[in-house]
Scaffold this motif. Structure first.
Motif, PDB file in Angstrom:
ATOM      1  N   ILE A  60       0.848  -1.202   0.000  1.00  0.00           N
ATOM      2  CA  ILE A  60       0.000   0.000   0.000  1.00  0.00           C
ATOM      3  C   ILE A  60       0.880   1.247   0.000  1.00  0.00           C
ATOM      4  CG2 ILE A  60      -1.791   1.250   1.264  1.00  0.00           C
ATOM      5  CD1 ILE A  60      -2.627  -1.513   2.476  1.00  0.00           C
ATOM      6  N   GLN A 219      -3.839  10.522   0.444  1.00  0.00           N
ATOM      7  CA  GLN A 219      -3.900   9.664   1.620  1.00  0.00           C
ATOM      8  C   GLN A 219      -4.108   8.191   1.278  1.00  0.00           C
ATOM      9  OE1 GLN A 219      -7.375  11.203   3.636  1.00  0.00           O
ATOM     10  NE2 GLN A 219      -8.681  10.726   1.901  1.00  0.00           N
ATOM     11  N   GLY A 220      -3.749   7.346   2.234  1.00  0.00           N
ATOM     12  CA  GLY A 220      -3.981   5.914   2.061  1.00  0.00           C
ATOM     13  C   GLY A 220      -4.150   5.214   3.397  1.00  0.00           C
ATOM     14  N   PHE A 221      -4.781   4.052   3.323  1.00  0.00           N
ATOM     15  CA  PHE A 221      -4.992   3.218   4.515  1.00  0.00           C
ATOM     16  C   PHE A 221      -3.786   2.303   4.701  1.00  0.00           C
ATOM     17  CE2 PHE A 221      -9.267   4.180   2.949  1.00  0.00           C
ATOM     18  CZ  PHE A 221      -9.951   4.488   4.118  1.00  0.00           C
ATOM     19  N   HIS A 229      -3.941   6.012   9.071  1.00  0.00           N
ATOM     20  CA  HIS A 229      -4.314   7.067   8.119  1.00  0.00           C
ATOM     21  C   HIS A 229      -3.041   7.803   7.742  1.00  0.00           C
ATOM     22  CE1 HIS A 229      -7.258  10.691   7.288  1.00  0.00           C
ATOM     23  NE2 HIS A 229      -6.489  10.433   6.270  1.00  0.00           N
ATOM     24  N   TYR A 259      -3.375  -2.112  -4.746  1.00  0.00           N
ATOM     25  CA  TYR A 259      -4.040  -0.999  -4.059  1.00  0.00           C
ATOM     26  C   TYR A 259      -4.434   0.095  -5.043  1.00  0.00           C
ATOM     27  CZ  TYR A 259      -5.181   2.320  -0.354  1.00  0.00           C
ATOM     28  OH  TYR A 259      -5.848   3.191   0.480  1.00  0.00           O
TER      29      TYR A 259
END
Lengths: 283, 283
Positions: A60, A219-221, A229, A259
């Protein structure tokens, strides 16, 4: 044996992960490096006590550092990676045949060796002939460069310890100078949730806004990072990350991802109200 | 004293939070309820050992349960909340003058009392004359209803223990029947990251897809929940969550929010590739 690793998110919050085996633990010239085996996250690379990456969710982080810029300019040929000695960013960059040069400035040779031994799925990408590794300080490396790269990726550790100089106004200015006229700089941008990190987000954003004409945050998880976050910075001399996306061209390349997708691209720049406000405060 | 609360995410992963004071700890007829004071998250409501909400980030969860549906149909008047005894969902619903009726089916009266005492900023919304609380089982309550609501929000606990019946095909079918022809059902949809939860995500999605013609999943960053990556279900008889958004109408209402905005609306439906694949497997 009941062995647990605690990753401190704040003084009063920590993520605890059960450890099956400690494969490696050694102090390099720069930092303390550990490699742990866990059931939930696979192997974990720990630097100075903080999770740098886990086998389960590193894709990710690394996909988000690379593919957003590549979808905006699929013609990128010359890339500089600051940090990134684990090879994760380079593995993603290697998916593009069009990229000719990947320079990696990783100050710590031991980190590279450890990753090659324990995390070869990532680190073996560093052996490719397109890749040159420089074991130098990132600021010193970039100081004399002018108009050299299409893309600079700052895959830095936290803004203290070995990586401190990578979070200064001076450094972002040097990156600007080292980029071509259509150059893009991508940086890991910490997390907006916990107070101390939110403050770092603001300081970084302020300095980058002062250094580049076009600056957006996405942003990404990333579950193994504090709060899950995570933010990334997109800074550019010419390209707007949303208006200038080359959706068709990127999709035609058929880059395998788990992702990132162009249908996500706009979405990841849509920040929650409280994060927008945090950033606007310093713009 | 060094007092830590451990929220188990999996058998081998837990989030540990330092506790300043345990305000409340009691077994109700349904579940064990704790209220803890912490420095990082403020007050935390814990049910059967799992974090239900924290003062610091409950706004994210509750805004996402409410405003997505309201932006698709700002004319919603009659709302049913299954669970939600903490008042967080109702507090968000109360921001809409157009809503006439809010029925809350919270099986556990003690939960409501505890929240009124320790979390009044949320739970005081339950005292409004528009709100009716029914201390019944959600499945039993909804069984005889037909064409009653514009919106049903399933603010359920985890799919085991007290809330188990709220995760069945039968229950989603009853929700469908209880909704008007343009009705929307929103449910908390667990997290896609850890294996066991990802399996629950699939099972829920499969059952909802079998019950409604239009089903989409969206996501939000909720740091106090396992992995921080949380999903929500949007199921509808008529409205598509993206094609039918009433952006101008919703923004004209000037609803105060700290997370949700219509410019996020599309973004939160753009799921990472691995989550899309998880869902497609059962569609």
């Amino acid at each position: 044996m009941d062995l647990w690793f605690n990753d401190e998110h704040t003084d009063t919050v920590k993520l605890s992960i059960k450890v099956e085996e400690q494969f490696f633990s050694q102090q390099s010239s720069e930092q303390h490096i550990d490699v742990l085996q866990t059931r939930e996250f696979g192997k974990i690379l720990v630097v100075d006590g903080d999770i740098m990456l886990t086998e389960k969710d590193e894709f990710i982080y690394h996909e988000l550092l690379v593919h957003v810029a590549m979808a905006v300019n699929p013609n990128i040929k010359e890339v500089l990676v600051i940090g990134g000695g684990d090879g994760g960013v380079v593995r993603e960059l290697m998916k593009y045949d069009s990229i000719d040069i990947i320079d990696v400035v990783e100050i710590d040779p031991l980190l590279v060796d450890v990753c090659k031994k324990y995390l070869p799925e990532m680190a073996s990408s560093l052996d490719h002939e397109k890749v040159h590794i420089y074991h130098e300080d990132g600021v010193r490396f970039i100081r004399s460069l002018d108009d050299e790269y299409d893309l600079i990726i700052i895959d830095s550790p936290n803004p203290y310890g070995a990586g401190e100089g990578l979070f200064t106004r001076e450094f972002y200015g040097l990156c600007h100078k080292a980029l071509h006229d259509n150059g893009i700089m991508i940086n890991q941008h910490e997390s907006p949730f916990y107070r101390d990190e939110a403050f770092m987000v603001q300081r970084m954003h302020q300095k980058i806004v002062q250094s580049f004409p076009i600056v957006k945050v996405y942003q990404g998880f990333i579950p193994s990072y504090p709060s899950g976050h995570w933010l990334f910075g997109f800074a550019s001399k010419a390209y707007h990350p949303l208006d200038d996306i080359k959706e068709e061209a990127w999709n035609a390349l058929d880059i395998p991802t788990r992702y990132y997708a162009t249908r996500l691209h706009k979405g990841i720049f849509a920040l929650p109200v409280y994060v927008e406000e945090l950033l606007k405060d310093v713009e």
